[in-house]
Design a protein around this motif. Structure first.
Motif, PDB file in Angstrom:
ATOM      1  N   PRO A  86      57.017 -19.381  25.237  1.00 35.56           N
ATOM      2  CA  PRO A  86      57.554 -19.018  23.929  1.00 35.56           C
ATOM      3  C   PRO A  86      58.725 -19.862  23.451  1.00 35.56           C
ATOM      4  O   PRO A  86      59.244 -19.622  22.351  1.00 35.56           O
ATOM      5  CB  PRO A  86      58.005 -17.564  24.151  1.00 35.56           C
ATOM      6  CG  PRO A  86      58.396 -17.518  25.592  1.00 35.56           C
ATOM      7  CD  PRO A  86      57.431 -18.435  26.303  1.00 35.56           C
ATOM      8  N   SER A 130      63.851 -16.530  17.456  1.00 38.53           N
ATOM      9  CA  SER A 130      63.758 -16.150  18.872  1.00 38.53           C
ATOM     10  C   SER A 130      62.510 -15.323  19.139  1.00 38.53           C
ATOM     11  O   SER A 130      62.120 -14.486  18.309  1.00 38.53           O
ATOM     12  CB  SER A 130      64.999 -15.357  19.286  1.00 38.53           C
ATOM     13  OG  SER A 130      66.149 -16.168  19.190  1.00 38.53           O
ATOM     14  N   PRO A 131      61.859 -15.522  20.290  1.00 38.96           N
ATOM     15  CA  PRO A 131      60.661 -14.735  20.609  1.00 38.96           C
ATOM     16  C   PRO A 131      61.043 -13.300  20.931  1.00 38.96           C
ATOM     17  O   PRO A 131      62.196 -13.007  21.277  1.00 38.96           O
ATOM     18  CB  PRO A 131      60.106 -15.443  21.850  1.00 38.96           C
ATOM     19  CG  PRO A 131      61.310 -16.047  22.508  1.00 38.96           C
ATOM     20  CD  PRO A 131      62.211 -16.461  21.381  1.00 38.96           C
ATOM     21  N   GLY A 154      64.724 -20.858  19.366  1.00 36.71           N
ATOM     22  CA  GLY A 154      64.138 -20.959  18.035  1.00 36.71           C
ATOM     23  C   GLY A 154      64.660 -22.175  17.319  1.00 36.71           C
ATOM     24  O   GLY A 154      65.522 -22.898  17.811  1.00 36.71           O
ATOM     25  N   GLY A 180      57.613 -16.811  12.672  1.00 35.90           N
ATOM     26  CA  GLY A 180      57.632 -16.849  14.134  1.00 35.90           C
ATOM     27  C   GLY A 180      58.417 -18.011  14.693  1.00 35.90           C
ATOM     28  O   GLY A 180      58.201 -18.399  15.846  1.00 35.90           O
ATOM     29  N   ARG A 199      55.003 -15.937  22.020  1.00 39.24           N
ATOM     30  CA  ARG A 199      55.391 -16.135  20.625  1.00 39.24           C
ATOM     31  C   ARG A 199      54.124 -16.316  19.781  1.00 39.24           C
ATOM     32  O   ARG A 199      53.211 -17.053  20.162  1.00 39.24           O
ATOM     33  CB  ARG A 199      56.264 -17.373  20.501  1.00 39.24           C
ATOM     34  CG  ARG A 199      56.688 -17.707  19.071  1.00 39.24           C
ATOM     35  CD  ARG A 199      57.269 -19.107  18.986  1.00 39.24           C
ATOM     36  NE  ARG A 199      58.475 -19.232  19.768  1.00 39.24           N
ATOM     37  CZ  ARG A 199      59.700 -18.981  19.314  1.00 39.24           C
ATOM     38  NH1 ARG A 199      59.858 -18.572  18.070  1.00 39.24           N
ATOM     39  NH2 ARG A 199      60.750 -19.141  20.105  1.00 39.24           N
TER      40      ARG A 199
END
Length: 282
Positions: free
Chosen positions: A127, A32-33, A281, A29, A58
């Motif tokens: 996120p 990217s969400p 991310g 995870g 996320r």
């Protein structure tokens, strides 16, 4: 190489990488969400029309194997990952040093395997990762004018002065548009300050007269928006002083020019922008 550590709601830190009590198996995870897209269909038209696009929450899943003494190591995880409480994940690699906060949703795993694997689930309602350190940009600043050796003339000397920059380019080198904390400090009387995004001509202004020593904090971040006055050590809400048709200014990616004006007292106003660079991310 990377480093990962956890800070719980009490400020306790757990270094997950290179820990004598745990083997870090995996973290999922971190990219990217997911994106949620709502759409509608139209008669006599192929496909659909997107109506709303948003990044979803996320979920980060951390898998660890407790080392001997296994029971003690596993039970310590409940302290560092208290369910229903917020924790902050710090992740650093060769390129980025980031953090993200979320709520511990679950701690699960099998207690009857030869090697116990504990799964920790953290739900991040914002996120995006943010840079570990906050960026701090001054639009106008106090410059020291006092040096040794010195002598005081009859007319006196100026210990400091405000370096007035009516406009400033602020760089958002992150990947996501972010909110701002704008601090206004008055060195004298300041009447009705306005902050402008000169690129898109949006503005945020106050119908308010600041006194010497006043500090106003404007937070434009989603979920924490506010306008507060600190005067004589007391904090009060001045949300009703916000001008009509204002925009809660954000910082787009790339370069943005900000400027400001006042009905009077521009020379008495010190302005500071604070923000975190945001990333999709690691």
């Amino acid at each position: 190489m990377f480093s990962c550590k956890i800070e719980n709601n009490k400020g306790d830190l757990l270094q997950l990488t290179n820990n004598r009590s745990y083997n870090l198996i995996s973290i999922e995870g971190l990219l990217s969400p997911p994106v949620e897209i709502s759409s509608i269909t139209a008669t006599n038209r192929d496909g659909s029309i997107p109506t709303n696009i948003r990044a979803a929450d996320r979920t980060i899943n951390i898998s660890v194997a407790p080392k001997s003494p296994v029971e003690d190591s596993r039970q310590k995880l409940y302290k560092f990952f208290p369910i229903k409480k917020e924790v902050t994940i710090y992740f650093r690699n060769d390129k980025r040093d980031l953090k993200i906060s979320g709520i511990v949703e679950a701690i699960d795993g099998s207690l009857f395997e030869a090697t116990q694997i504990i799964e920790i689930v953290i739900r991040c309602y914002n996120p995006f990762f943010k840079n570990k350190n906050e960026s701090n940009i001054q639009l106008s600043q106090v410059i020291s004018n006092f040096e040794f050796p010195f002598s005081i003339e009859e007319e006196g000397i100026e210990f400091s002065y405000i370096d007035k920059q009516l406009s400033r380019i602020i760089e958002n080198t992150g990947e996501i548009e972010t909110g701002l904390i704008i601090e206004l400090e008055a060195m004298g009387t300041v009447e009705n300050p306005i902050i402008y995004n000169a690129d898109n001509r949006s503005s945020f202004g106050l119908n308010f007269t600041m006194q010497s020593g006043d500090k106003i904090i404007i937070d434009t971040n989603t979920g924490t928006k506010k306008a507060e006055l600190i005067r004589d050590g007391k904090t009060s809400n001045i949300i009703n002083s916000i001008k009509k048709d204002n925009t809660w200014l954000n910082l787009p990616t790339g370069s943005t020019v900000f400027t400001y004006s006042c009905d009077s007292g521009e020379e008495n106003l010190y302005i500071n922008f604070k923000f975190y660079l945001m990333f999709a991310g690691v």
